[in-house]
Scaffold this motif. Structure first.
Motif, PDB file in Angstrom:
ATOM      1  N   GLY A  81       0.803  -1.215   0.000  1.00  0.00           N
ATOM      2  CA  GLY A  81       0.000   0.000   0.000  1.00  0.00           C
ATOM      3  C   GLY A  81       0.836   1.265   0.000  1.00  0.00           C
ATOM      4  N   GLY A  82       0.361   2.265  -0.722  1.00  0.00           N
ATOM      5  CA  GLY A  82       1.049   3.557  -0.769  1.00  0.00           C
ATOM      6  C   GLY A  82       2.223   3.608  -1.714  1.00  0.00           C
ATOM      7  N   THR A 134       8.717   9.148  -4.251  1.00  0.00           N
ATOM      8  CA  THR A 134       7.816  10.210  -4.702  1.00  0.00           C
ATOM      9  C   THR A 134       6.643  10.342  -3.741  1.00  0.00           C
ATOM     10  N   ASN A 135       6.355  11.572  -3.339  1.00  0.00           N
ATOM     11  CA  ASN A 135       5.208  11.840  -2.474  1.00  0.00           C
ATOM     12  C   ASN A 135       4.430  13.025  -3.027  1.00  0.00           C
ATOM     13  N   VAL A 136       3.105  12.916  -3.008  1.00  0.00           N
ATOM     14  CA  VAL A 136       2.252  14.013  -3.474  1.00  0.00           C
ATOM     15  C   VAL A 136       2.079  14.999  -2.325  1.00  0.00           C
ATOM     16  N   PHE A 137       2.551  16.224  -2.521  1.00  0.00           N
ATOM     17  CA  PHE A 137       2.446  17.235  -1.479  1.00  0.00           C
ATOM     18  C   PHE A 137       1.041  17.800  -1.396  1.00  0.00           C
ATOM     19  N   ASN A 180       8.362  -2.419  -8.878  1.00  0.00           N
ATOM     20  CA  ASN A 180       9.108  -3.476  -8.194  1.00  0.00           C
ATOM     21  C   ASN A 180       8.190  -4.648  -7.856  1.00  0.00           C
ATOM     22  N   ALA A 181       6.990  -4.327  -7.364  1.00  0.00           N
ATOM     23  CA  ALA A 181       6.039  -5.371  -6.991  1.00  0.00           C
ATOM     24  C   ALA A 181       5.515  -6.115  -8.214  1.00  0.00           C
ATOM     25  N   VAL A 182       5.115  -5.371  -9.247  1.00  0.00           N
ATOM     26  CA  VAL A 182       4.550  -6.008 -10.434  1.00  0.00           C
ATOM     27  C   VAL A 182       5.604  -6.854 -11.147  1.00  0.00           C
ATOM     28  N   VAL A 232      11.631  -2.413  -0.794  1.00  0.00           N
ATOM     29  CA  VAL A 232      11.517  -1.696  -2.072  1.00  0.00           C
ATOM     30  C   VAL A 232      10.061  -1.538  -2.501  1.00  0.00           C
ATOM     31  N   VAL A 233       9.120  -1.794  -1.601  1.00  0.00           N
ATOM     32  CA  VAL A 233       7.710  -1.605  -1.926  1.00  0.00           C
ATOM     33  C   VAL A 233       7.030  -0.859  -0.783  1.00  0.00           C
ATOM     34  N   GLY A 234       5.854  -0.316  -1.076  1.00  0.00           N
ATOM     35  CA  GLY A 234       5.098   0.377  -0.046  1.00  0.00           C
ATOM     36  C   GLY A 234       5.431   1.849   0.065  1.00  0.00           C
ATOM     37  N   LEU A 235       4.740   2.521   0.964  1.00  0.00           N
ATOM     38  CA  LEU A 235       4.873   3.967   1.118  1.00  0.00           C
ATOM     39  C   LEU A 235       6.275   4.395   1.544  1.00  0.00           C
ATOM     40  N   LYS A 236       6.849   3.684   2.513  1.00  0.00           N
ATOM     41  CA  LYS A 236       8.165   4.075   3.018  1.00  0.00           C
ATOM     42  C   LYS A 236       9.259   3.922   1.973  1.00  0.00           C
TER      43      LYS A 236
END
Length: 262
Positions: free
Chosen positions: A91-92, A223-226, A100-102, A215-219
């Motif tokens: 998630g995230g 890139t983060n949407v401000f 990386n996940a796909v 290498v997956v997930g929010l952390k």
């Protein structure tokens, strides 16, 4: 021939609104749909299947449990199986983490000849995941495909550019990203809908695909949407009155002088 199609369930952006106070998307009550460019990618895979008996089409996505419904629709259109990568650890994810996940999920699927994907998702418009998957898998890619043909162990693709087109030939396995000019997606058939409703969708966790959780997930996402926001509405336009072009021009000049623009 074995084909994999990467798809995404997205909110119908024709019905999306933004909360003016928080600047965030209002997703409540907004229906989820198959990403339009991904529908073109699936259609091209199904065209190859129609022309080459024995071809199988596997559709893969990463998302929440409700994305199963989208995969069942893909089966109803003609795909052979659907795979959902779903895990809180995923998630995230931004585009880098998603790829990386796909890519890990595709490695678990095994051998393949072609990976089709849509150019971009309408809820992000980055056009990054398809090319990133190709890089993670170490295979050639052609983006913005408007025509597609198979030539032996290679594919020939007409690719759209800003100022024209180019025709490329690459060896399989490869990644091709589709745009709407490539084809017109087919509708689900009655028989397909019944098949899709009965189809068991495989659900794989992060552990199932053996992906490194760092290498997956929010952390793991660089890139983060401000902030998300809608532009301020423009003021009402001016209608210039007059019976002739000369009279309209004179009235426009008079109005501009009155506003101290000139």
């Amino acid at each position: 021939m074995k084909i994999i199609v990467c798809v995404k369930q997205v909110p119908n952006t024709n019905q999306i609104k933004i909360n003016p106070e928080t600047g965030t998307l209002i997703r409540e009550g907004v229906p989820a749909i198959l990403n339009p460019d991904d529908a073109n990618a699936l259609e091209e895979a199904l065209k190859v299947k129609d022309a080459n008996p024995g071809t199988t089409v596997t559709v893969i996505t990463m998302g929440p449990p409700q994305a199963k419904e989208m995969l069942q629709e893909c089966v109803a259109m003609g795909a052979d199986e659907g795979i959902l990568l779903s895990d809180r650890a995923l998630g995230g994810s931004d585009t880098w983490a998603t790829s990386n996940a796909v890519a890990a999920g595709i490695r678990k699927v095994g051998d393949f000849d072609i990976i089709f994907a849509g150019r971009q998702a309408i809820d992000g418009d980055t056009a990054q995941v398809g090319p990133q998957i190709a890089e993670k898998l170490g295979i050639p890619q052609v983006t913005y495909a408007t025509e597609f043909d198979i030539d032996g162990d290679s594919v020939v693709v007409k690719r759209a550019l800003e100022d024209g087109y180019e025709r490329l030939k690459v060896k399989m396995p490869c990644v091709i990203t589709a745009i709407k000019e490539l084809n017109t997606p087919r509708y689900m058939s009655i028989r397909g809908i019944l098949k899709g409703a009965k189809q068991e969708i495989k659900v794989w966790s992060a552990d199932d695909i053996g992906v490194d959780r760092s290498v997956v997930g929010l952390k793991a996402s660089p890139t983060n949407v401000f902030k998300s926001f809608t532009p301020k509405p423009k003021g009402a336009g001016l209608t210039v009155e007059g019976d002739t072009a000369k009279e309209k021009a004179a009235n426009l000049m008079a109005d501009m002088k009155a506003r101290h623009i000139i």
